[in-house]
Design an enzyme around this catalytic site. Structure first.
Site, PDB file in Angstrom:
ATOM      1  N   SER A 220       0.837  -1.194   0.000  1.00 19.36           N
ATOM      2  CA  SER A 220       0.000   0.000   0.000  1.00 19.36           C
ATOM      3  C   SER A 220       0.872   1.243   0.000  1.00 19.36           C
ATOM      4  O   SER A 220       2.018   1.215   0.445  1.00 19.36           O
ATOM      5  CB  SER A 220      -0.876  -0.054   1.251  1.00 19.36           C
ATOM      6  OG  SER A 220      -1.921   0.874   1.164  1.00 19.36           O
ATOM      7  N   GLU A 289      -8.327  -3.218  -6.740  1.00 16.10           N
ATOM      8  CA  GLU A 289      -9.046  -2.899  -5.509  1.00 16.10           C
ATOM      9  C   GLU A 289      -8.396  -1.726  -4.787  1.00 16.10           C
ATOM     10  O   GLU A 289      -7.769  -1.911  -3.749  1.00 16.10           O
ATOM     11  CB  GLU A 289      -9.167  -4.135  -4.610  1.00 16.10           C
ATOM     12  CG  GLU A 289      -7.920  -4.966  -4.564  1.00 16.10           C
ATOM     13  CD  GLU A 289      -8.135  -6.349  -3.973  1.00 16.10           C
ATOM     14  OE1 GLU A 289      -9.241  -6.892  -4.083  1.00 16.10           O
ATOM     15  OE2 GLU A 289      -7.162  -6.873  -3.412  1.00 16.10           O
ATOM     16  N   GLY A 291      -8.043   1.547  -2.442  1.00 18.40           N
ATOM     17  CA  GLY A 291      -8.678   2.131  -1.258  1.00 18.40           C
ATOM     18  C   GLY A 291      -8.226   3.572  -1.116  1.00 18.40           C
ATOM     19  O   GLY A 291      -8.962   4.511  -1.382  1.00 18.40           O
ATOM     20  N   TYR A 333       3.685   4.489  11.033  1.00 13.14           N
ATOM     21  CA  TYR A 333       4.509   4.389   9.816  1.00 13.14           C
ATOM     22  C   TYR A 333       5.392   5.607   9.607  1.00 13.14           C
ATOM     23  O   TYR A 333       5.906   5.810   8.502  1.00 13.14           O
ATOM     24  CB  TYR A 333       3.625   4.240   8.566  1.00 13.14           C
ATOM     25  CG  TYR A 333       2.386   3.398   8.730  1.00 13.14           C
ATOM     26  CD1 TYR A 333       2.475   2.030   8.972  1.00 13.14           C
ATOM     27  CD2 TYR A 333       1.123   3.964   8.640  1.00 13.14           C
ATOM     28  CE1 TYR A 333       1.334   1.260   9.112  1.00 13.14           C
ATOM     29  CE2 TYR A 333      -0.026   3.194   8.785  1.00 13.14           C
ATOM     30  CZ  TYR A 333       0.086   1.845   9.028  1.00 13.14           C
ATOM     31  OH  TYR A 333      -1.038   1.088   9.163  1.00 13.14           O
ATOM     32  N   CYS A 360      -1.948  10.370  26.505  1.00 17.97           N
ATOM     33  CA  CYS A 360      -0.963  10.357  27.589  1.00 17.97           C
ATOM     34  C   CYS A 360       0.329   9.668  27.186  1.00 17.97           C
ATOM     35  O   CYS A 360       0.750   8.710  27.847  1.00 17.97           O
ATOM     36  CB  CYS A 360      -1.562   9.665  28.798  1.00 17.97           C
ATOM     37  SG  CYS A 360      -3.022  10.512  29.352  1.00 17.97           S
ATOM     38  N   GLU A 361       0.902  10.069  26.093  1.00 12.40           N
ATOM     39  CA  GLU A 361       2.238   9.553  25.771  1.00 12.40           C
ATOM     40  C   GLU A 361       2.944  10.489  24.803  1.00 12.40           C
ATOM     41  O   GLU A 361       2.306  11.151  23.979  1.00 12.40           O
ATOM     42  CB  GLU A 361       2.187   8.122  25.234  1.00 12.40           C
ATOM     43  CG  GLU A 361       1.294   7.871  24.069  1.00 12.40           C
ATOM     44  CD  GLU A 361       1.309   6.381  23.717  1.00 12.40           C
ATOM     45  OE1 GLU A 361       2.269   5.941  23.084  1.00 12.40           O
ATOM     46  OE2 GLU A 361       0.362   5.667  24.108  1.00 12.40           O
TER      47      GLU A 361
HETATM   48  N1  LLP Z   1      -6.303  -5.034  -1.474  1.00 13.79           N
HETATM   49  C1  LLP Z   1      -5.781  -5.668  -0.436  1.00 13.79           C
HETATM   50  C2  LLP Z   1      -5.748  -7.134  -0.432  1.00 13.79           C
HETATM   51  C3  LLP Z   1      -5.263  -4.940   0.637  1.00 13.79           C
HETATM   52  O1  LLP Z   1      -4.723  -5.581   1.659  1.00 13.79           O
HETATM   53  C4  LLP Z   1      -5.321  -3.533   0.613  1.00 13.79           C
HETATM   54  C5  LLP Z   1      -4.796  -2.739   1.724  1.00 13.79           C
HETATM   55  C6  LLP Z   1      -5.898  -2.907  -0.486  1.00 13.79           C
HETATM   56  C7  LLP Z   1      -6.376  -3.692  -1.524  1.00 13.79           C
HETATM   57  C8  LLP Z   1      -6.027  -1.416  -0.608  1.00 13.79           C
HETATM   58  O2  LLP Z   1      -4.798  -0.795  -0.672  1.00 13.79           O
HETATM   59  P1  LLP Z   1      -4.714   0.784  -0.926  1.00 13.79           P
HETATM   60  O3  LLP Z   1      -5.219   1.050  -2.320  1.00 13.79           O
HETATM   61  O4  LLP Z   1      -5.563   1.448   0.080  1.00 13.79           O
HETATM   62  O5  LLP Z   1      -3.295   1.093  -0.745  1.00 13.79           O
HETATM   63  N2  LLP Z   1      -3.164   1.150   7.340  1.00 13.79           N
HETATM   64  C9  LLP Z   1      -2.164   1.352   6.298  1.00 13.79           C
HETATM   65  C10 LLP Z   1      -2.568   0.731   4.993  1.00 13.79           C
HETATM   66  C11 LLP Z   1      -2.863  -0.736   5.083  1.00 13.79           C
HETATM   67  C12 LLP Z   1      -3.296  -1.320   3.777  1.00 13.79           C
HETATM   68  C13 LLP Z   1      -3.895  -2.654   3.978  1.00 13.79           C
HETATM   69  N3  LLP Z   1      -4.325  -3.278   2.778  1.00 13.79           N
HETATM   70  C14 LLP Z   1      -1.909   2.837   6.126  1.00 13.79           C
HETATM   71  O6  LLP Z   1      -2.513   3.640   6.835  1.00 13.79           O
HETATM   72  O7  LLP Z   1      -1.055   3.239   5.335  1.00 13.79           O
END
Ligand code: LLP
Length: 432
Positions: A220, A289, A291, A333, A360-361
């Protein structure tokens, strides 16, 4: 040296500077939104999200774009992306529940996860609302999952369409916590050691699913399109002999969070992926896919400054009324963000401070070295852009800080789509 104002390209499409210098989004003044809904507040530009959905559908085609709902999910968001013709990727029973609650039919959902339980798989196989029971397809992630699907088949549950998740052995250039394409990964079947090919055999032997394609997701917030091209090529080469109708190439397109970052847009990401597959003569339907690239820059988080602490010759701390509970990304990150004052969004930013939260940190930091306009003081509204993905969805109520409200703005109107948590919410699960 002074830092320029936050660039408009980091703000939602509908952002504008009013004559008094204050920010509006979709003709809604952000100061008014903060007054009406309180702070911290997530403000999403609905038309911005719609435009990214359309860009993706134009790039790949209808029925080929699956919104990764983990980036941001609530009932209104599920309805919006479904309304725009996207499918939804749900990675847990919880995400599946919310999507169904929003009225998204089962056959518009794709079920993901590296450790799906029997109950979750049963939910997926029986999800209603579509022309037949069950989700559009399940992405199988492990041999244990094949066993569980086989068990469900024996119990007489509908046999799902399935894709097999393959770990292509491609290193994505991103933070190690969100890289998933390398051999040393908890996700999917390794291509290099033959597990992916063995998974195909097992699915066919057991009849646990109707195999329709393969899937990979290399990570990602990836900016380097050559990583995507490499993965697409490896996957196309692997998939070709099987002649299956579908290939999903994951999400992962990065977005710019800060002044010095620049990311490819969805259309050019589409070109890279589709070219790589076409050059190998692959005829499968290519699915993606995304996000983050759909939703990240559609939102800002608005905070109220509560404390300013100056330590001469050391640092200034500016503390706001949220923090790591509404945006854990800087802590997790080391992600960078920009900040601006809502009432003079176009002002240069000569001051520097550590923008911190109320937890609190000492690790509760939103921006380690924030450039801010001159004289930020108690009571000011300060906002961080590009918080639409993995902000609210990863929010917690650490320190029993209630989770913020979320508003969608469009055409001069604001609607609350997630209400702020109340003190009562904080004890609603507790038993005496
Ligand atoms: N497909 C799968 C199988 C995934 O695991 C993910 C994200 C996506 C699609 C969507 O990826 P994107 O287009 O959003 O990059 N919490 C982390 C990101 C974790 C992503 C998890 N999987 C952050 O805040 O950077």
């Amino acid at each position: 040296m002074t830092t320029p104002a936050v660039p408009m390209r980091l703000l939602p499409d509908g952002a504008a500077v009013e004559t008094d210098g204050s920010l509006s989004i979709a003709s809604c003044r952000v100061t008014d939104l903060a007054e009406e809904f309180g702070t911290p507040l997530f403000v999403y530009d609905e038309n911005h999200i719609r435009s990214r959905c359309r860009e993706a559908v134009n790039a790949f085609g209808p029925d080929q774009v699956i919104y990764a709902s983990k980036a941001f999910l609530c009932t209104a968001m599920a309805k919006l992306v479904y309304d725009e013709g996207l499918l939804l990727d749900v990675a847990t029973g919880g995400e599946l529940y919310v999507a169904r609650h929003a009225g998204v039919p089962g056959d518009c959902l794709v079920f993901h996860g590296n450790n799906k339980s029997l109950d979750e798989l049963e939910m997926a196989l029986t999800a209603e609302g579509g022309s037949r029971p069950g989700v559009r397809h399940v992405v199988i992630d492990s041999f244990d999952e094949i066993d569980r699907l086989t068990e469900l088949r024996k119990r007489g549950l509908p046999v799902p369409r399935v894709q097999i998740r393959v770990t292509p052995g491609v290193q994505a250039h991103t933070h190690e916590y969100i890289a998933t394409g390398q051999d040393d990964s908890k996700f999917g079947f390794n291509l290099g050691n033959g597990d992916a090919a063995r998974a195909v055999e097992r699915v066919n032997e057991t009849g646990c699913g109707e195999l329709v394609g393969f899937h990979c997701h290399i990570g990602s917030n990836v900016f380097a399109v050559d990583s995507f091209a490499k993965a697409a090529e490896v996957m196309a080469r692997f998939a070709q002999p099987y002649e299956l109708p579908e290939l999903t190439l994951g999400g992962g397109l990065g977005v710019a969070y800060t002044l010095d970052e620049e990311a490819p847009n969805i259309a050019s990401w589409g070109n890279v992926l589709l070219d790589a597959c076409a050059s190998l003569g692959l005829s499968s339907k290519i699915m993606v896919e995304p996000g983050r690239s759909i939703v990240a820059s559609s939102a800002i988080t608005v905070y109220r400054v509560g404390t300013v602490k100056d330590i001469p010759d050391i640092r200034r701390f500016v503390a706001v009324d949220g923090g790591m509970s509404d945006n854990p990304r800087p802590v997790l990150y080391s992600s960078g963000y920009e900040a601006f004052r809502v009432t003079d969004v176009a002002a240069e930013r000569p001051d520097h401070a550590r923008l911190v939260g109320k937890h609190c940190e000492s690790g509760d930091v939103l921006i380690f070295d924030a450039a801010l306009p001159a004289g930020v003081k108690v009571g000011d509204l300060v906002a961080t852009p590009v918080t639409g993905a993995y902000g609210h969805s990863m929010a917690s109520n650490y320190n029993k800080v209630p989770r913020p409200a979320v508003v969608f703005v469009a055409d001069g109107r604001a609607r609350l789509v997630v209400r702020r948590e109340t003190m009562d919410d904080l004890v609603r699960l507790d038993l005496p």
